[in-house]
Write an enzyme that holds these catalytic residues in place. Structure first.
Site, PDB file in Angstrom:
ATOM      1  N   GLY A   1       0.838  -1.210   0.000  1.00 27.95           N
ATOM      2  CA  GLY A   1       0.000   0.000   0.000  1.00 27.95           C
ATOM      3  C   GLY A   1       0.870   1.256   0.000  1.00 27.95           C
TER       4      GLY A   1
ATOM      5  NE  ARG B   1      14.498  16.220  -2.389  1.00 28.17           N
ATOM      6  CZ  ARG B   1      15.084  16.654  -1.287  1.00 28.17           C
ATOM      7  NH1 ARG B   1      15.013  15.935  -0.175  1.00 28.17           N
ATOM      8  NH2 ARG B   1      15.745  17.797  -1.283  1.00 28.17           N
TER       9      ARG B   1
ATOM     10  NE  ARG C   1      -2.054  -4.561  -1.153  1.00 29.66           N
ATOM     11  CZ  ARG C   1      -1.662  -3.872  -0.080  1.00 29.66           C
ATOM     12  NH1 ARG C   1      -0.581  -4.216   0.573  1.00 29.66           N
ATOM     13  NH2 ARG C   1      -2.357  -2.832   0.337  1.00 29.66           N
TER      14      ARG C   1
ATOM     15  N   GLY D   1       5.761  -2.284   3.586  1.00 33.64           N
ATOM     16  CA  GLY D   1       5.345  -2.802   4.888  1.00 33.64           C
ATOM     17  C   GLY D   1       5.784  -4.240   5.096  1.00 33.64           C
ATOM     18  CG  ASP D   2       3.141  -6.876   7.111  1.00 31.15           C
ATOM     19  OD1 ASP D   2       2.755  -6.253   6.095  1.00 31.15           O
ATOM     20  OD2 ASP D   2       2.358  -7.458   7.868  1.00 31.15           O
TER      21      ASP D   2
ATOM     22  CB  THR E   1       2.756   0.644   6.092  1.00 28.16           C
ATOM     23  OG1 THR E   1       1.408   0.403   6.547  1.00 28.16           O
ATOM     24  CG2 THR E   1       3.685   0.314   7.244  1.00 28.16           C
TER      25      THR E   1
ATOM     26  CG  ASP F   1      -1.840  -0.381   8.157  1.00 25.30           C
ATOM     27  OD1 ASP F   1      -2.583   0.574   7.878  1.00 25.30           O
ATOM     28  OD2 ASP F   1      -1.957  -1.505   7.632  1.00 25.30           O
TER      29      ASP F   1
ATOM     30  CG  ASP G   1       1.383  -2.940  10.212  1.00 24.14           C
ATOM     31  OD1 ASP G   1       2.179  -2.234   9.567  1.00 24.14           O
ATOM     32  OD2 ASP G   1       0.638  -3.771   9.665  1.00 24.14           O
TER      33      ASP G   1
ATOM     34  CG  MET H   1      -7.453   2.047   5.571  1.00 23.98           C
ATOM     35  SD  MET H   1      -6.311   2.323   4.217  1.00 23.98           S
ATOM     36  CE  MET H   1      -7.395   2.001   2.831  1.00 23.98           C
ATOM     37  N   GLY H   2      -6.328  -0.245   8.916  1.00 27.03           N
ATOM     38  CA  GLY H   2      -5.570  -0.974   9.931  1.00 27.03           C
ATOM     39  C   GLY H   2      -6.087  -2.397   9.974  1.00 27.03           C
ATOM     40  NE  ARG H   3      -3.912  -5.626   5.444  1.00 23.80           N
ATOM     41  CZ  ARG H   3      -3.235  -5.518   4.321  1.00 23.80           C
ATOM     42  NH1 ARG H   3      -3.786  -5.909   3.204  1.00 23.80           N
ATOM     43  NH2 ARG H   3      -2.007  -5.031   4.291  1.00 23.80           N
TER      44      ARG H   3
ATOM     45  NE  ARG I   1     -27.625   9.130   8.763  1.00 29.61           N
ATOM     46  CZ  ARG I   1     -28.840   9.005   9.312  1.00 29.61           C
ATOM     47  NH1 ARG I   1     -29.042   8.095  10.266  1.00 29.61           N
ATOM     48  NH2 ARG I   1     -29.838   9.768   8.927  1.00 29.61           N
TER      49      ARG I   1
ATOM     50  CD  GLN J   1      -8.301   5.873   6.852  1.00 26.60           C
ATOM     51  OE1 GLN J   1      -7.957   5.589   7.983  1.00 26.60           O
ATOM     52  NE2 GLN J   1      -9.124   5.103   6.171  1.00 26.60           N
TER      53      GLN J   1
HETATM   54  O1  F6P Z   1      -1.374  -1.790   4.575  1.00 27.32           O
HETATM   55  C1  F6P Z   1      -1.895  -0.547   4.378  1.00 27.32           C
HETATM   56  C2  F6P Z   1      -3.370  -0.605   4.095  1.00 27.32           C
HETATM   57  O2  F6P Z   1      -3.764   0.706   3.850  1.00 27.32           O
HETATM   58  C3  F6P Z   1      -4.227  -1.268   5.173  1.00 27.32           C
HETATM   59  O3  F6P Z   1      -4.515  -0.425   6.245  1.00 27.32           O
HETATM   60  C4  F6P Z   1      -5.451  -1.652   4.374  1.00 27.32           C
HETATM   61  O4  F6P Z   1      -6.125  -2.716   4.983  1.00 27.32           O
HETATM   62  C5  F6P Z   1      -4.865  -2.060   3.070  1.00 27.32           C
HETATM   63  O5  F6P Z   1      -3.657  -1.352   2.930  1.00 27.32           O
HETATM   64  C6  F6P Z   1      -5.759  -1.811   1.876  1.00 27.32           C
HETATM   65  O6  F6P Z   1      -5.106  -2.267   0.738  1.00 27.32           O
HETATM   66  P1  F6P Z   1      -5.640  -2.078  -0.738  1.00 27.32           P
HETATM   67  O7  F6P Z   1      -5.464  -0.650  -1.117  1.00 27.32           O
HETATM   68  O8  F6P Z   1      -4.802  -2.983  -1.548  1.00 27.32           O
HETATM   69  O9  F6P Z   1      -7.092  -2.443  -0.724  1.00 27.32           O
END
Ligand code: F6P
Length: 327
Positions: free
Chosen positions: A14, A24, A75, A105-106, A130, A132, A134, A174-176, A251, A259
């Site tokens: 992401g 840069r 990815r 990221g990871d 990232t 996240d 994380d 966000m934040g899987r 709501r 984000q």
């Molecule tokens: O890893 C960063 C992230 O933004 C996560 O918070 C989110 O779950 C994921 O990427 C969404 O990925 P995509 O844009 O591929 O749907």
């Protein structure tokens, strides 16, 4: 003595605001040290496909303030296969690239670690990019601060309308697998509750909180929900709460990819510049298979395996504080 002739740089997974500032920094630090630089497009997919381009100082001019990544990102499924990795290794050899800086990221670091076990002739250093936050081995990943500011700006606006209508909002961020974005932004917006994957969500507690708020003359509420919360996300929680409190006007807002975009904050630009600078110097020093990070203002290197194994602990005292401050 520096033995590197050419390094490659890529962004993967992401995107995150500040990735351009990191690119840069990598390019200019390398050029300063007489190392040539190849930009690899679309992360590991570009490595497999040989989508390379030469970078000079002007290729990274005027990008420090821009969101997204000029190298694009992806990815890659191909890079997960032995055949894909072999293609990548051959493309690197053909282009005379001895080392890589991978920004992501990871998943990015897992891919790098695996590649290095098969092709140890290359060196790879990682930069944590990232929103996240994380990853273990750094206090802040690139993009986290900008994303936090984006969330706060959006939720402040939602608070205005929530207040005007006496509504209860469930806002998904966000934040899987991690609740850092939800927790920190939740503190900043004065959320009534923050629901994150690291802790168990209790609908009873949420109901109790909302009812106590009403008794204390609160007319609106903000519940921040991390997308990876085990309750199933903002829509699922809202539905469960609505069943028990049908008279509440509720709501749901899912902030989504807003984000991930936008100009990086000052903090992210500085951080990205530091990471890029240190990543190249780490490669020059002959080290590999590590992520550079900053912990308590000190630059540290963490082996990929450790950086992805677990992330920093979510501070339960901060969660407790959210609850106390929002009575
Ligand atoms: O890893 C960063 C992230 O933004 C996560 O918070 C989110 O779950 C994921 O990427 C969404 O990925 P995509 O844009 O591929 O749907």
């Amino acid at each position: 003595m520096n033995t590197l002739k050419r390094i490659g740089v890529l962004t993967s997974g992401g995107d995150a605001p500040g990735m351009n500032a990191a690119i840069r920094s990598v390019v200019r630090t390398a050029l300063y040290n007489n190392i040539r630089v190849t930009g690899i497009m679309r992360g590991y997919q570009g490595l497999v496909d040989g989508e390379f381009r030469d970078m000079d100082t002007s290729s990274v001019a005027n990008i420090i303030q821009r969101g997204g990544t000029i190298l694009k990102t992806a990815r890659s499924e191909d890079f997960r296969t032995a055949a894909g990795m072999e293609k990548a290794a051959n493309n690197l050899r053909q282009s005379g690239i001895d080392a890589l800086v991978v920004i992501g990221g990871d998943g990015t670091f897992r891919g790098a670690a695996e590649f290095l076990t098969i092709y140890p002739e290359f060196r790879i250093v990682g930069i944590a990019g990232t929103i996240d936050n994380d990853l273990f081995g750094t206090d802040n990943t690139i993009g986290y601060d900008t994303a936090l500011n984006t969330v706060v700006e959006a939720v402040d606006k939602i608070r205005d309308t929530a207040n005007s209508h006496d509504r209860l909002f469930f806002i998904e961020v966000m934040g899987r697998d991690a609740g850092f974005l939800a927790l920190r932004s939740g503190i900043a917006v004065g959320a009534e509750e923050v629901l994150i994957p690291e802790t168990e969500t209790s609908i009873d507690e949420i109901i109790d909180k909302i009812e106590t708020g009403r008794r204390n003359n609160k007319t609106s509420g903000i519940i921040m929900v991390a997308e990876g919360d085990e309750s199933g996300g903002a829509f699922a929680v809202a539905e469960k709460v609505k069943k028990r409190l049908p008279h509440y006007d509720t709501r749901v807002t899912v902030l989504g990819h807003i984000q991930r975009g936008g100009a990086p904050s000052c903090l992210d630009r500085v951080l990205a510049s530091q990471y890029g600078f240190h990543a190249v110097n780490t490669l020059i020093a002959g080290r590999s298979s590590v992520m550079v990070g900053i912990v308590k203002r000190e630059v540290v290197e963490t082996p990929f395996a450790q950086a992805v194994k677990h992330h920093n602990k979510v501070r339960s005292d901060l969660l407790e504080m959210v609850r106390i401050l929002s009575i």
